[in-house]
Each structure stands twice: as structure tokens, then as C-alpha cells.
Design a protein around this motif. Structure first.
Motif, PDB file in Angstrom:
ATOM      1  N   UNK A   1     -14.479  13.786 118.973  1.00  0.00           N
ATOM      2  CA  UNK A   1     -15.310  14.874 118.422  1.00  0.00           C
ATOM      3  C   UNK A   1     -16.781  14.504 118.287  1.00  0.00           C
ATOM      4  N   UNK A   2     -17.071  13.259 117.889  1.00  0.00           N
ATOM      5  CA  UNK A   2     -18.459  12.835 117.745  1.00  0.00           C
ATOM      6  C   UNK A   2     -19.171  12.778 119.094  1.00  0.00           C
ATOM      7  N   UNK A   3     -18.507  12.207 120.086  1.00  0.00           N
ATOM      8  CA  UNK A   3     -19.130  12.076 121.407  1.00  0.00           C
ATOM      9  C   UNK A   3     -19.338  13.447 122.042  1.00  0.00           C
ATOM     10  N   UNK A   4     -18.341  14.318 121.960  1.00  0.00           N
ATOM     11  CA  UNK A   4     -18.459  15.636 122.568  1.00  0.00           C
ATOM     12  C   UNK A   4     -19.528  16.474 121.885  1.00  0.00           C
ATOM     13  N   UNK A   5     -19.614  16.368 120.545  1.00  0.00           N
ATOM     14  CA  UNK A   5     -20.568  17.196 119.805  1.00  0.00           C
ATOM     15  C   UNK A   5     -22.005  16.735 120.004  1.00  0.00           C
ATOM     16  N   UNK A   6     -22.217  15.429 120.163  1.00  0.00           N
ATOM     17  CA  UNK A   6     -23.576  14.901 120.261  1.00  0.00           C
ATOM     18  C   UNK A   6     -24.132  14.919 121.679  1.00  0.00           C
ATOM     19  N   UNK A   7     -23.278  15.076 122.673  1.00  0.00           N
ATOM     20  CA  UNK A   7     -23.749  15.139 124.057  1.00  0.00           C
ATOM     21  C   UNK A   7     -24.215  16.559 124.381  1.00  0.00           C
ATOM     22  N   UNK A   8     -25.058  16.669 125.414  1.00  0.00           N
ATOM     23  CA  UNK A   8     -25.450  17.995 125.897  1.00  0.00           C
ATOM     24  C   UNK A   8     -24.215  18.737 126.399  1.00  0.00           C
TER      25      UNK A   8
ATOM     26  N   UNK B   1      -9.093  20.996 113.335  1.00  0.00           N
ATOM     27  CA  UNK B   1      -9.900  22.020 113.991  1.00  0.00           C
ATOM     28  C   UNK B   1     -10.205  23.207 113.101  1.00  0.00           C
ATOM     29  N   UNK B   2      -9.375  23.425 112.080  1.00  0.00           N
ATOM     30  CA  UNK B   2      -9.581  24.568 111.188  1.00  0.00           C
ATOM     31  C   UNK B   2     -10.853  24.448 110.368  1.00  0.00           C
ATOM     32  N   UNK B   3     -11.299  23.216 110.108  1.00  0.00           N
ATOM     33  CA  UNK B   3     -12.433  23.002 109.204  1.00  0.00           C
ATOM     34  C   UNK B   3     -13.764  22.896 109.931  1.00  0.00           C
ATOM     35  N   UNK B   4     -13.791  23.102 111.255  1.00  0.00           N
ATOM     36  CA  UNK B   4     -15.007  22.856 112.020  1.00  0.00           C
ATOM     37  C   UNK B   4     -15.917  24.080 112.050  1.00  0.00           C
ATOM     38  N   UNK B   5     -17.214  23.821 111.910  1.00  0.00           N
ATOM     39  CA  UNK B   5     -18.217  24.880 112.042  1.00  0.00           C
ATOM     40  C   UNK B   5     -19.054  24.715 113.311  1.00  0.00           C
ATOM     41  N   UNK B   6     -19.005  23.535 113.922  1.00  0.00           N
ATOM     42  CA  UNK B   6     -19.701  23.295 115.186  1.00  0.00           C
ATOM     43  C   UNK B   6     -18.752  23.589 116.337  1.00  0.00           C
ATOM     44  N   UNK B   7     -19.240  24.335 117.308  1.00  0.00           N
ATOM     45  CA  UNK B   7     -18.345  24.845 118.347  1.00  0.00           C
ATOM     46  C   UNK B   7     -17.827  23.732 119.255  1.00  0.00           C
ATOM     47  N   UNK B   8     -18.653  22.717 119.550  1.00  0.00           N
ATOM     48  CA  UNK B   8     -18.179  21.645 120.437  1.00  0.00           C
ATOM     49  C   UNK B   8     -17.182  20.743 119.732  1.00  0.00           C
ATOM     50  N   UNK B   9     -17.343  20.536 118.429  1.00  0.00           N
ATOM     51  CA  UNK B   9     -16.350  19.764 117.680  1.00  0.00           C
ATOM     52  C   UNK B   9     -15.026  20.534 117.615  1.00  0.00           C
TER      53      UNK B   9
ATOM     54  N   UNK C   1      -9.020  20.415 122.454  1.00  0.00           N
ATOM     55  CA  UNK C   1      -8.622  19.577 123.586  1.00  0.00           C
ATOM     56  C   UNK C   1      -7.537  18.583 123.176  1.00  0.00           C
ATOM     57  N   UNK C   2      -7.681  17.998 121.979  1.00  0.00           N
ATOM     58  CA  UNK C   2      -6.667  17.059 121.485  1.00  0.00           C
ATOM     59  C   UNK C   2      -5.316  17.754 121.344  1.00  0.00           C
ATOM     60  N   UNK C   3      -5.330  18.985 120.859  1.00  0.00           N
ATOM     61  CA  UNK C   3      -4.092  19.758 120.726  1.00  0.00           C
ATOM     62  C   UNK C   3      -3.464  20.032 122.091  1.00  0.00           C
ATOM     63  N   UNK C   4      -4.297  20.366 123.081  1.00  0.00           N
ATOM     64  CA  UNK C   4      -3.777  20.592 124.438  1.00  0.00           C
ATOM     65  C   UNK C   4      -3.192  19.314 125.026  1.00  0.00           C
TER      66      UNK C   4
END
Length: 556
Positions: free
Chosen positions: A243-250, A328-336, A342-345
């Protein structure tokens, strides 16, 4: 062909006479066309099906089969789409703006990260193609590292962005740890068997006695390899970095990270798991015993009811389904949020992989293909939303300069930024809604059938508990997809305050506007959306192929 393409592009970048006359967007287009040509070459090699289990090349270091050829084409087409789908800005508008030259900016240097992006993507893609066909421990590790180094560099491509550098460094350090674990596993297997060719190792394991220590070394080595590969696909409980890597990348980088590495690593996991289950002599079936009994006994005790690799995959699948859904229920950032999605899939894919029957393998292949289509389309739409929303509030030229610095100036970070977009961009909003419904498993979209096939194979093979958990988390996960859809269809309160010019820009109604979605992007998104939406009308296109592949894997 991939290697030659990389060499040509490197030479083109190195020669100033060529580099100055080619725009960054042209590099992306050339790279995409080279990938399409490579895919055509792979497609023409389908005659390999006539020789049964495939053909070994480079002294057996790689095994080319019908299965690997099909997924070579899937990987190449996906990479080509990601390359060609980078949103284009109307360059006629840029060229007519003479203020650029007065400020001393070089127009050709705008977005020069696209040049580096195209080269690194090709290198990473080459690693993915080699990994899928690997049949040796040495080529498996080297191909994995070639792919991994590409995605490490991609994550930190925008060197002026602190978040991107942080994401790339975190990805590099933790990915290197996973690579070390895989290398240790390969070393243990070689130490105990004296072999690196996977087919030879499987043959040895199938004929040795139960009391041979080779089994212990092989099992420990393979467990380490499995753990390292699960780490790299962000399967729980080894998911914390994702989640950190995906959210911080473009976002354009995140699109690549969430799709391409996962396909090839899941396929190599699948091939190893399948070959283990195909060994006639079930010598590596371990009884679940207390640790002290195993240590104190001179020989290992075996039981036909448990397979350690299946247990490992089932545990990871269970944790991925639960953690990916609950967090995933607690996330407000779309990429996180999409990272946890993705982890669920991945949990569903690992469940199909653990079952390892003909029906589950068919479900696995189909799930990977639909995951690729749906995830790719979702991220492409979010990228376009970012360009439309962000550029409607500030000067285009300035935004391009910022993008060249950090790569995230045109990204959507929070779900709330999509508020009211249905009333401004109805077509894009509806396509995003279709993709989210498909991820949630709403019938009659393609995502529903993929989950249905996995659950059907699980129930058919007696995995009732896992089936119940998967159904429950699917229902729960639908809530955070619906949260995005609700925001899309919630009307913005101050929409009337927008000027006519801003409304034209946002809606892309003016052909000469600053924001222009290219016809290529429109065609790609519409094609992917129609494949998600209309799959139910002609399902035999995908299902016949997956059925033939799964049968060939169990009967060759």
C-alpha cells in the motif's frame, strides 16, 4: 526481438542527433509498436502445441510451451497498452504558446521521463517473459531479478519527488530481502540435489525413498522460494510494503506495479505447484506434526492427506482475503484502497492455485486474465480523471513542468477528489463504475464469473470453509467499491461557480482545449470496458482457451 528493441532505443537516446528530433511521446509509441511486433512473433510460434509438452531452448534453461506462449502474448499486449495509454496533451496548444521560449524552457525536454519510462518498461517486461518460461533455478532467479530491478527503478523514476524516492527505496530494500530468501531456497535445493534444472529435480524427488534427507532439503528450499515469491506479489501476511509503495508512486507507475510483476510471478508459482502435484510418488507429503517430534525423529513421517505447499498457499489466501478486505474499508486514498483490493484478488488467485485441479486451474487462468483487464482499465480511467480534474484549475504549461519534476501533480490521491464527476464526465464515470462493479463481483460482469469459477472449484474439492470466507469478504469488499461510486454520483455543491471555459475543459467538449483525451486512450478504455460488460454474451472466447490450457497441463 525484445533485446534488439532495447538496444535500438538505448542507441537512439544516446545519439543527440536522433534524440533531439524525437519527441518523448514518440518513444512511447515506438516501444509499444515494438511490443506488438514481438507479440506477433510469439503468436506465430503456436505450432509448439504439436510437440506436446513444449520445447527446451538454451540447453533446457527455458521451456517454451503452449501455456507460456499464451501468457507471453497476454503480458506483451498488456505492456503495450500501458505504454501507449500515457495521456497525451494537445501539443498544438503548447507549440502556439511562445512564452515557453521567452522563459528559456526547452519544449523537447518536457516530460522527458517518458523516454526513461519506455526503456525501463521494456527491460522489466523482458524479465517477465523470461520468468514465465524459466525451467531452471538459475534462470528463474536471474529473470526475477531482471524484472524486479526494472520495477524498483520505475517506482523511484521521478527523482524530484520525495514520496517516489521513498517508495522506490522501500520497494528495493524489501524486494531485495525477498530475493535473498529465494536465492537461499535455490541454494538449499542445489546443495541437497546437485541439480538446478526443475524437471530433473522433480524426476529425482519422484523416485527417492521417504527416509532420504534430500526430501528435507528440497522441501525447505521450496518453502523459502514460495515465501519469497509470495512476498513479491504482496500476498498477506507479507503485504505491508504494497500500500505504501503503490500510494506514493505516480499513478502511471502504479498501473505497472499492480499488474505486470504479479502475472509472471503467479505463473511461475503455478508451474512449480502443478509439477509438485504431478509427481507420481507422493514422497513430499508431510504429516502435520509437532515440531519437537520432527526434530527428534531420524526420518520424516509422511501422510497423504496434507501437502505443505497447499497449506502454505491456503494460509496466505485466507489472510489475503481477510486483510485485503478489512483494511480496505478504512482507506480514504484511492491508490491505497486499490492496493488492498489487489491483495484481496491475490487471495482468490492463491485459493485456485492451492486447489490445483483441472477446474481450479481453468479458474486461475481466467481470473488472471480478467484481473489484468479490469485493473488496467480502472487505472487508465483514474489517470485520465487526474489529468482532467487537476488541469482544470491551473495553467497547462505549469502543470506539465510540475509533472516533469514529481510525476504526481496530475494524480488523484483522495477518493473525495472524484466528487460529482458523473455530472461533468458522465462517460468516464460510467466506465469506472462498470470496472468497480466487476471488481466487486456483480453479475453479469466478467469479475462475477471469475469469482464464481474459483468458488465452484473450491466447493467441488471440499474447501467449504475457504469458500464461505471468500463469499463473505466479497460481500464486504463491495462496500468500499460502492463508496467510490457514491462519491462519483454525488453532485458538487459549487458546480455552478465554474466558468464556461472550465466546464468545457473538464468535459472535453472543445477540440482545441488544453485537455484532450487522445483517440488511442478512448479506444483502449472503450474496448476494455466492452470486454468486461459484454463477456456474458460470448463467454466461449475466453473459456474455450482456458479449458484447453488446463486440460493440456494435466494430460500432456
Amino acid at each position: 526481438m525484445m533485446f534488439i528493441s532495447i538496444m535500438i532505443l538505448i542507441v537512439a537516446i544516446a545519439l543527440p542527433s536522433i534524440n533531439r528530433n524525437i519527441s518523448p511521446n514518440l518513444y512511447l509509441r515506438i516501444s509499444s509498436l515494438l511490443l506488438l511486433y514481438t507479440g506477433a512473433l510469439a503468436f506465430n510460434a503456436f505450432y509448439i502445441q504439436s510437440i506436446g509438452s513444449g520445447i527446451g531452448i538454451y540447453s533446457g534453461l527455458f521451456q517454451v510451451t503452449l501455456f507460456t506462449q499464451l501468457f507471453d502474448i497476454v503480458i506483451i499486449l498488456t505492456g503495450s497498452v500501458i505504454l501507449i495509454a500515457w495521456p497525451l496533451i494537445n501539443h498544438k496548444f503548447i507549440d502556439s504558446n511562445l512564452e515557453l521560449n521567452e522563459k528559456g524552457y526547452n519544449i523537447l525536454s518536457i516530460n522527458n521521463y517518458r523516454i526513461k519510462y519506455s526503456i525501463i518498461v521494456l527491460i522489466s517486461l523482458l524479465g517477465s517473459l523470461l520468468l514465465v518460461s524459466s525451467s531452471n533455478l538459475i534462470t528463474l532467479y536471474l529473470s526475477l531479478e531482471l524484472q524486479s530491478f526494472g520495477v524498483y527503478i520505475l517506482a523511484s523514476l521521478y527523482r524530484h519527488s520525495e514520496l517516489a524516492i521513498s517508495a522506490g527505496l522501500k520497494y528495493f530494500l524489501l524486494g531485495s530481502l525477498a530475493s535473498c530468501i529465494i536465492l537461499l531456497g535455490c541454494g538449499l535445493i542445489y546443495t541437497f540435489t546437485g541439480l538446478t534444472n526443475l524437471e530433473s529435480i522433480y524426476s529425482m524427488i519422484s523416485v527417492i525413498d521417504n527416509n532420504n534427507n534430500i526430501l528435507l532439503g528440497f522441501s525447505l528450499g521450496l518453502i523459502l522460494i514460495f515465501i519469497g515469491l509470495l512476498f513479491k506479489i504482496a500476498a498477506a501476511p507479507l503485504h505491508n510494503w504494497a500500500p505504501d509503495v503503490y500510494a506514493d508512486s505516480a499513478t502511471i507507475i502504479t498501473t505497472w506495479l499492480t499488474i505486470m510483476p504479479k502475472i509472471s510471478i503467479l505463473l511461475i508459482l503455478f508451474e512449480i505447484q502443478t509439477h509438485i502435484n504431478l509427481i507420481d510418488n507422493i514422497n513430499i507429503l508431510l504429516e502435520l506434526k509437532p515440531l519437537n517430534n520432527i526434530i527428534n525423529s531420524n526420518i520424516l513421517s509422511f501422510n497423504n492427506n496434507y501437502l505443505w505447499s497447499t497449506n502454505l498457499l491456503l494460509i496466505s489466501s485466507l489472510l489475503s482475503l481477510i486483510i485485503g478486505t478489512i483494511l480496505g474499508l478504512a482507506q480514504s486514498k484511492i491508490k491505497r484502497l486499490l492496493a488492498y483490493s489487489t491483495i484481496s484478488h491475490v487471495g482468490f488467485i492463491l485459493l485456485a492455485l492451492a486447489i490445483n485441479s483441472e477446474q481450479s486451474i481453468e479458474a486461475l487462468i481466467f481470473y488472471i486474465i480478467q484481473y489484468t483487464i479490469t485493473n488496467l482499465n480502472t487505472f487508465l480511467i483514474i489517470i485520465l480523471f487526474g489529468y482532467i480534474i487537476k488541469n482544470s484549475y491551473k495553467d497547462l504549461i505549469q502543470s506539465i513542468m510540475f509533472e516533469d519534476e514529481t510525476g504526481t501533480e496530475n494524480d488523484i490521491n483522495y477518493i473525495s477528489e472524484l466528487k460529482g464527476q458523473f455530472f461533468l464526465n458522465p462517460v468516464l464515470s460510467i466506465t469506472l463504475t462498470i470496472c468497480l462493479f466487476s471488481m466487486a463481483g456483480i453479475p453479469p460482469l466478467i469479475g462475477f464469473f471469475s469469482k464464481q469459477f474459483v468458488l465452484y472449484s473450491a466447493i467441488q474439492n471440499g474447501y467449504y470453509f475457504m469458500s464461505i470466507i471468500a463469499i463473505i469478504v466479497s460481500i464486504i469488499s463491495a462496500s468500499y467499491y460502492l463508496k467510490i461510486i457514491k462519491i462519483l454520483f454525488t453532485k458538487e455543491e459549487n458546480i455552478s461557480e465554474y466558468s464556461d471555459k472550465e466546464l468545457k475543459i473538464i468535459n472535453n467538449l472543445n477540440s482545441n482545449s488544453e485537455i484532450e483525451i487522445s483517440s488511442t486512450n478512448s479506444f483502449i478504455i472503450s474496448t476494455l470496458t466492452l470486454s468486461i460488460l459484454l463477456f456474458v454474451l460470448k463467454p466461449s472466447i475466453f473459456l474455450n482457451s482456458t479449458t484447453i490450457l488446463s486440460l493440456s497441463l494435466f494430460n500432456y
